[in-house]
Structures are given as C-alpha cells and as structure tokens.
Design a protein around this motif. Structure first.
Motif, PDB file in Angstrom:
ATOM      1  N   ALA A 185       0.801  -0.991   0.197  1.00  0.00           N
ATOM      2  CA  ALA A 185      -0.322   0.264  -0.320  1.00  0.00           C
ATOM      3  C   ALA A 185       1.092   1.439   0.162  1.00  0.00           C
ATOM      4  CB  ALA A 185      -0.463   0.440   1.178  1.00  0.00           C
ATOM      5  N   ALA A 186       1.792   1.254   0.862  1.00  0.00           N
ATOM      6  CA  ALA A 186       3.278   2.164   0.241  1.00  0.00           C
ATOM      7  C   ALA A 186       3.613   2.640  -0.734  1.00  0.00           C
ATOM      8  CB  ALA A 186       3.813   2.424   1.623  1.00  0.00           C
ATOM      9  N   LEU A 187       4.012   1.855  -2.146  1.00  0.00           N
ATOM     10  CA  LEU A 187       4.704   1.705  -2.889  1.00  0.00           C
ATOM     11  C   LEU A 187       4.042   3.018  -3.581  1.00  0.00           C
ATOM     12  CD1 LEU A 187       5.391  -2.141  -4.174  1.00  0.00           C
ATOM     13  CD2 LEU A 187       6.942  -0.249  -2.612  1.00  0.00           C
ATOM     14  N   PRO A 188       5.380   3.765  -4.128  1.00  0.00           N
ATOM     15  CA  PRO A 188       4.725   4.500  -5.022  1.00  0.00           C
ATOM     16  C   PRO A 188       4.438   4.452  -6.769  1.00  0.00           C
ATOM     17  CG  PRO A 188       7.197   4.901  -4.774  1.00  0.00           C
ATOM     18  CD  PRO A 188       6.570   3.530  -4.351  1.00  0.00           C
ATOM     19  N   PRO A 189       4.434   5.148  -7.658  1.00  0.00           N
ATOM     20  CA  PRO A 189       3.953   3.990  -8.657  1.00  0.00           C
ATOM     21  C   PRO A 189       5.243   4.164  -9.473  1.00  0.00           C
ATOM     22  CG  PRO A 189       2.962   6.207  -8.914  1.00  0.00           C
ATOM     23  CD  PRO A 189       3.618   6.101  -7.652  1.00  0.00           C
ATOM     24  N   THR A 190       5.437   3.157 -10.829  1.00  0.00           N
ATOM     25  CA  THR A 190       6.932   2.076 -11.154  1.00  0.00           C
ATOM     26  C   THR A 190       7.737   3.917 -11.497  1.00  0.00           C
ATOM     27  OG1 THR A 190       5.494   0.519 -10.833  1.00  0.00           O
ATOM     28  CG2 THR A 190       7.502   0.632 -12.591  1.00  0.00           C
ATOM     29  N   ASP A 191       9.185   3.910 -11.555  1.00  0.00           N
ATOM     30  CA  ASP A 191       9.478   4.688 -11.490  1.00  0.00           C
ATOM     31  C   ASP A 191       9.055   5.925 -11.494  1.00  0.00           C
ATOM     32  OD1 ASP A 191      11.041   2.633 -13.247  1.00  0.00           O
ATOM     33  OD2 ASP A 191      10.003   2.886 -14.549  1.00  0.00           O
ATOM     34  N   ALA A 192       8.066   6.378 -10.352  1.00  0.00           N
ATOM     35  CA  ALA A 192       8.145   7.968 -10.501  1.00  0.00           C
ATOM     36  C   ALA A 192       9.573   8.997  -9.742  1.00  0.00           C
ATOM     37  CB  ALA A 192       6.882   8.080  -9.164  1.00  0.00           C
ATOM     38  N   THR A 193       9.426   9.583  -9.696  1.00  0.00           N
ATOM     39  CA  THR A 193      10.370  10.394  -9.364  1.00  0.00           C
ATOM     40  C   THR A 193       9.546  11.976  -9.019  1.00  0.00           C
ATOM     41  OG1 THR A 193      11.126  11.796 -11.448  1.00  0.00           O
ATOM     42  CG2 THR A 193      12.460  10.178 -10.972  1.00  0.00           C
ATOM     43  N   THR A 194       8.192  12.086  -9.153  1.00  0.00           N
ATOM     44  CA  THR A 194       7.592  13.395  -9.225  1.00  0.00           C
ATOM     45  C   THR A 194       7.173  12.967  -7.727  1.00  0.00           C
ATOM     46  OG1 THR A 194       7.614  14.444 -10.837  1.00  0.00           O
ATOM     47  CG2 THR A 194       5.569  15.535  -9.035  1.00  0.00           C
ATOM     48  N   ALA A 195       6.476  13.953  -6.598  1.00  0.00           N
ATOM     49  CA  ALA A 195       6.679  13.685  -5.388  1.00  0.00           C
ATOM     50  C   ALA A 195       5.627  14.569  -4.730  1.00  0.00           C
ATOM     51  CB  ALA A 195       7.235  13.163  -4.027  1.00  0.00           C
ATOM     52  N   LEU A 196       4.022  14.117  -4.218  1.00  0.00           N
ATOM     53  CA  LEU A 196       3.223  15.108  -3.566  1.00  0.00           C
ATOM     54  C   LEU A 196       4.575  15.784  -2.173  1.00  0.00           C
ATOM     55  CD1 LEU A 196      -0.365  14.780  -4.959  1.00  0.00           C
ATOM     56  CD2 LEU A 196       1.065  16.382  -5.563  1.00  0.00           C
ATOM     57  N   VAL A 197       4.355  16.480  -1.697  1.00  0.00           N
ATOM     58  CA  VAL A 197       4.648  16.506  -0.504  1.00  0.00           C
ATOM     59  C   VAL A 197       3.764  17.832  -0.103  1.00  0.00           C
ATOM     60  CG1 VAL A 197       6.742  18.084   0.400  1.00  0.00           C
ATOM     61  CG2 VAL A 197       7.039  16.968  -1.298  1.00  0.00           C
ATOM     62  N   LEU A 198       3.661  17.618   0.758  1.00  0.00           N
ATOM     63  CA  LEU A 198       2.423  18.605   1.811  1.00  0.00           C
ATOM     64  C   LEU A 198       3.334  19.165   3.527  1.00  0.00           C
ATOM     65  CD1 LEU A 198      -0.714  19.363   3.362  1.00  0.00           C
ATOM     66  CD2 LEU A 198      -0.747  17.337   4.405  1.00  0.00           C
ATOM     67  N   PHE A 199       3.239  20.755   3.523  1.00  0.00           N
ATOM     68  CA  PHE A 199       4.151  21.521   3.637  1.00  0.00           C
ATOM     69  C   PHE A 199       3.379  21.475   5.542  1.00  0.00           C
ATOM     70  CE2 PHE A 199       7.305  21.523  -0.015  1.00  0.00           C
ATOM     71  CZ  PHE A 199       8.805  21.547   1.352  1.00  0.00           C
ATOM     72  N   ARG A 200       4.375  22.517   7.077  1.00  0.00           N
ATOM     73  CA  ARG A 200       3.374  22.735   7.887  1.00  0.00           C
ATOM     74  C   ARG A 200       2.603  23.375   7.318  1.00  0.00           C
ATOM     75  NH1 ARG A 200       8.494  24.241   9.200  1.00  0.00           N
ATOM     76  NH2 ARG A 200       8.992  26.037   9.173  1.00  0.00           N
ATOM     77  N   PRO A 201       1.586  24.139   7.746  1.00  0.00           N
ATOM     78  CA  PRO A 201       0.753  25.273   7.632  1.00  0.00           C
ATOM     79  C   PRO A 201       1.759  26.478   7.998  1.00  0.00           C
ATOM     80  CG  PRO A 201      -0.695  23.970   9.058  1.00  0.00           C
ATOM     81  CD  PRO A 201       0.917  23.069   9.129  1.00  0.00           C
ATOM     82  N   GLY A 202       1.367  27.702   7.369  1.00  0.00           N
ATOM     83  CA  GLY A 202       2.094  28.507   7.241  1.00  0.00           C
ATOM     84  C   GLY A 202       3.700  29.396   6.635  1.00  0.00           C
ATOM     85  N   ILE A 203       3.896  28.081   6.280  1.00  0.00           N
ATOM     86  CA  ILE A 203       5.381  28.242   5.168  1.00  0.00           C
ATOM     87  C   ILE A 203       4.978  28.835   4.288  1.00  0.00           C
ATOM     88  CG2 ILE A 203       4.887  26.016   4.334  1.00  0.00           C
ATOM     89  CD1 ILE A 203       7.936  25.350   4.688  1.00  0.00           C
ATOM     90  N   GLY A 204       4.200  28.844   3.254  1.00  0.00           N
ATOM     91  CA  GLY A 204       3.781  29.872   2.644  1.00  0.00           C
ATOM     92  C   GLY A 204       4.896  29.453   0.925  1.00  0.00           C
TER      93      GLY A 204
END
Length: 255
Positions: A175-194
C-alpha cells in the motif's frame, strides 16, 4: 479453547485484507474514489483533506490487521487441531464481509463514497462490485466451512494461518509503494510555511517544483535521482508521497 478462537482471528485478518484490497486498488491504482469523495462542504473539497482521510482509512485498516494478528497469536496453540481449509473459509468470509460493510454501510447508508463517483449510474458499479468481488468469497467461504477438512487435522492449519499472516503483513508495504519509476512526489508542508518557504525547502533538497496550490503548502516536486525526501522533512514537510507508509496516497495521486 484456542481452537475456538481461531475463526474470529482468521475472519478479522480476512476483513483487513478486504480493506487493503479496497484501498490499494480503488484509492491508489484505479483512483476511482477517495474515502470522503461524496461528503459535502468546501473544506472537504481540498485535495489535502481527501488525501488525509485516505491515509486515516489505511491507519484504521492497519489497526484491524494488528488486532487479527494478535488474536491469531493468542490462539496459535489451536492450529494443530484445526484443518487448513476451515481456516481459509473463515478468512474468505471476513474478506467478503468487508465488501458488504463497505458497500452497504459506507456507500448506501452513510453515503461518503461509491465504487465509482464519476459515472452516470454509480449504483450499477456498486452492485457489480458486490457480485464480482463480494459474493464469490462469501459463497466459497461458506462452502469450505460446510465441507470441512478431509482427514485428521495436521499442519494444514498452521500453513494457512502463516500464509494469511504474511499476506496481511505484506499488504502494508504494498500500500505504501509509489508508482513505478516515479520521481515526482506530492509534498504537504506545515501550515504557514508559504510558497517562498516551500521553494527554499525544495531547493535545499535538490528538487524542482512542478506544481503548487495557492497556499504553497501542497506542491508537486520532481526529486530526480539526487533529491532527498528526508531533506524535505527536515525543512517543514509533513508528508512526502514517495512510498513512506504515512504518505502512500500522496504518492499515487494524479496531478
């Protein structure tokens, strides 16, 4: 008696496998729905909230799987008294019961999502899912329990229990595997970082921003070969969709 506790343990493990199957296939691979796809409210339209609830769904399934493994461990001395096919039957029943609970409970009664939310007739997809995925394991499980096991109990129960336990344990990293050969990640930063803070963090991690939401707190990052997800965490990232268990849904989300 330990042997009398085994049916519950195997049914709970089968139930957890049903949840993993649902989350991996429908949420991540096919992306037919999020856990709260049909829940109203402007706040829940935010993709970050949808992803968060997908992750919480997986956390709940992990907890159910741990409960099943705990029950199996407590009843392990009864494995020698129970045939393997009966245990497999209970696991199949648990898997099928998950499908019923999901469709009848979450889809029809609570109404938080459907098998597919982007089709003209979602009810047909729900019924089709039950017919193809839910009903067969229920019938097969009932048949195995009615049939029983030929011959005296032996190591069959231990083998079936071990295989199911390994399958459940293996489902979490799948369930934790990313798509095959993917180099793009979605990143969620802490609130307020801008956005400025996110740009600085991504640059420090040797990545490149390819998309960002209006707040700058949710960004798509091309980490390439040299980028470091851990560097993002050190600079304010809360979730990075590169296959870590807490962020598996981020790794599969389409941009």
């Amino acid at each position: 008696m330990p042997a009398q506790r085994l049916p519950l343990a195997l049914a709970v493990l089968g139930f957890a496998m049903g949840g993993f199957f649902d989350g991996i296939l429908l949420h991540q691979v096919l992306q037919w729905h999020h856990f709260l796809s049909l829940v109203g409210g402007e706040a829940l339209r935010d993709i970050r909230v949808q992803i968060l609830w997908d992750g919480l769904f997986h956390v709940a399934v992990y907890a159910i799987a741990l409960l099943g493994l705990f029950l199996l461990w407590r009843a392990r001395s009864g494995l020698a008294e129970t045939g393997g096919m009966r245990l497999f039957g209970w696991a199949l029943l648990g898997f099928g019961i998950w499908q019923l609970v999901d469709v009848v409970g979450f889809h029809w009664i609570v109404g938080i999502h459907r098998i597919r939310v982007d089709v003209p007739n979602p009810l047909a997809w729900d019924i089709g899912w039950l017919a193809v995925i839910g009903l067969p394991p229920l019938l097969a499980g009932a048949w195995l329990l009615r049939r029983g096991d030929a011959g005296p109990p032996g190591r069959g129960g231990l083998r079936v229990a071990a295989m199911l336990a390994l399958a459940v344990i293996g489902a979490a990293p799948v369930a934790a595997l990313p798509p095959t050969d993917a180099t793009t990640a979605l990143v969620l930063f802490r609130p307020g970082i801008g956005l400025d803070g996110a740009v600085e963090a991504v640059a420090a991690a040797d990545g490149r921003i390819v998309w960002a939401d209006a707040s700058g707190e949710l960004v798509a990052v091309d980490l390439g070969e040299a980028g470091s997800a851990w560097a993002l965490y050190r600079r304010g990232a809360m979730l990075v969709g590169t296959g870590l268990p807490v962020a598996n849904c981020l790794g599969w989300s389409r941009i």
